[in-house]
Design a protein around this motif. Structure first.
Motif, PDB file in Angstrom:
ATOM      1  N   GLY A 114      -6.999   9.561  -1.331  1.00  0.00           N
ATOM      2  CA  GLY A 114      -8.330   9.270  -1.107  1.00  0.00           C
ATOM      3  C   GLY A 114      -8.826   7.674  -1.932  1.00  0.00           C
ATOM      4  N   THR A 115      -7.957   7.257  -2.748  1.00  0.00           N
ATOM      5  CA  THR A 115      -8.321   5.632  -2.628  1.00  0.00           C
ATOM      6  C   THR A 115      -6.851   4.506  -1.443  1.00  0.00           C
ATOM      7  OG1 THR A 115      -6.216   5.691  -4.649  1.00  0.00           O
ATOM      8  CG2 THR A 115      -8.571   5.951  -5.064  1.00  0.00           C
ATOM      9  N   VAL A 122      -4.478   4.730   7.401  1.00  0.00           N
ATOM     10  CA  VAL A 122      -4.709   5.109   6.505  1.00  0.00           C
ATOM     11  C   VAL A 122      -4.278   6.264   6.928  1.00  0.00           C
ATOM     12  CG1 VAL A 122      -6.269   6.039   5.320  1.00  0.00           C
ATOM     13  CG2 VAL A 122      -6.475   3.816   5.835  1.00  0.00           C
ATOM     14  N   THR A 123      -3.945   7.001   7.759  1.00  0.00           N
ATOM     15  CA  THR A 123      -3.578   7.534   8.261  1.00  0.00           C
ATOM     16  C   THR A 123      -2.226   8.365   8.111  1.00  0.00           C
ATOM     17  OG1 THR A 123      -5.526   8.068   9.437  1.00  0.00           O
ATOM     18  CG2 THR A 123      -3.692   9.846   9.991  1.00  0.00           C
ATOM     19  N   VAL A 142       0.939  -0.952  -0.393  1.00  0.00           N
ATOM     20  CA  VAL A 142       0.633  -0.015   0.075  1.00  0.00           C
ATOM     21  C   VAL A 142       0.558   1.030  -0.156  1.00  0.00           C
ATOM     22  CG1 VAL A 142      -1.492   1.010   0.977  1.00  0.00           C
ATOM     23  CG2 VAL A 142      -2.416  -1.089   1.164  1.00  0.00           C
ATOM     24  N   THR A 143       2.333   0.886   0.987  1.00  0.00           N
ATOM     25  CA  THR A 143       3.206   2.460   0.460  1.00  0.00           C
ATOM     26  C   THR A 143       3.568   2.461  -0.811  1.00  0.00           C
ATOM     27  OG1 THR A 143       3.369   1.685   3.384  1.00  0.00           O
ATOM     28  CG2 THR A 143       4.957   3.095   1.785  1.00  0.00           C
ATOM     29  N   ALA A 144       3.565   1.725  -0.989  1.00  0.00           N
ATOM     30  CA  ALA A 144       4.585   1.702  -2.443  1.00  0.00           C
ATOM     31  C   ALA A 144       3.484   2.301  -3.617  1.00  0.00           C
ATOM     32  CB  ALA A 144       5.287   0.651  -2.726  1.00  0.00           C
ATOM     33  N   TRP A 145       2.351   1.424  -2.889  1.00  0.00           N
ATOM     34  CA  TRP A 145       1.551   2.051  -4.322  1.00  0.00           C
ATOM     35  C   TRP A 145      -0.038   3.480  -4.192  1.00  0.00           C
ATOM     36  CZ3 TRP A 145      -3.546   3.679  -3.222  1.00  0.00           C
ATOM     37  CH2 TRP A 145      -4.383   3.522  -4.164  1.00  0.00           C
ATOM     38  N   GLN A 146       0.978   4.331  -2.925  1.00  0.00           N
ATOM     39  CA  GLN A 146       0.170   5.295  -2.662  1.00  0.00           C
ATOM     40  C   GLN A 146       1.144   6.008  -2.931  1.00  0.00           C
ATOM     41  OE1 GLN A 146       1.990   7.444  -0.291  1.00  0.00           O
ATOM     42  NE2 GLN A 146       0.182   9.420  -0.624  1.00  0.00           N
TER      43      GLN A 146
END
Length: 91
Positions: free
Chosen positions: A41-42, A67-68, A31-35
């Motif tokens: 917002g996704t 998420v935060t 998720v971190t790499a993708w973010q």
């Protein structure tokens, strides 16, 4: 013999905790790499997808914290998530 059963159960719990920690680490890394390249917002959607694929659950509070942290560029406290087995689901 009962001592062996206790040791075996303890080892199984350690193995499950280690598996949960490793699965959570992979989810957070994904998720971190993708973010870094994702529109705002996704993050929650990607986190939920990654958790589902890894067969893991987090409470709403844990998911909000993750998420935060990711959206603010902070490090996710993986040890706290993995150790809080009463709050999350299986590894």
């Amino acid at each position: 013999m009962p001592a062996d059963r206790g040791t075996g159960a303890g080892m199984a719990e350690m193995d499950q905790n280690a598996a949960r920690r490793e699965a959570l680490r992979r989810v957070i890394e994904r998720v971190t790499a993708w973010q870094e390249t994702a529109p705002g917002g996704t993050i929650r959607t990607e986190l939920d997808d990654a958790l589902r694929e890894a067969n893991l659950t987090l409470t709403d509070e844990q998911r909000n914290d993750v998420v935060t942290a990711i959206s603010e560029g902070r490090t996710v406290d993986l040890d706290r998530l993995a150790d809080d087995v009463d709050q999350g689901g299986p590894a």
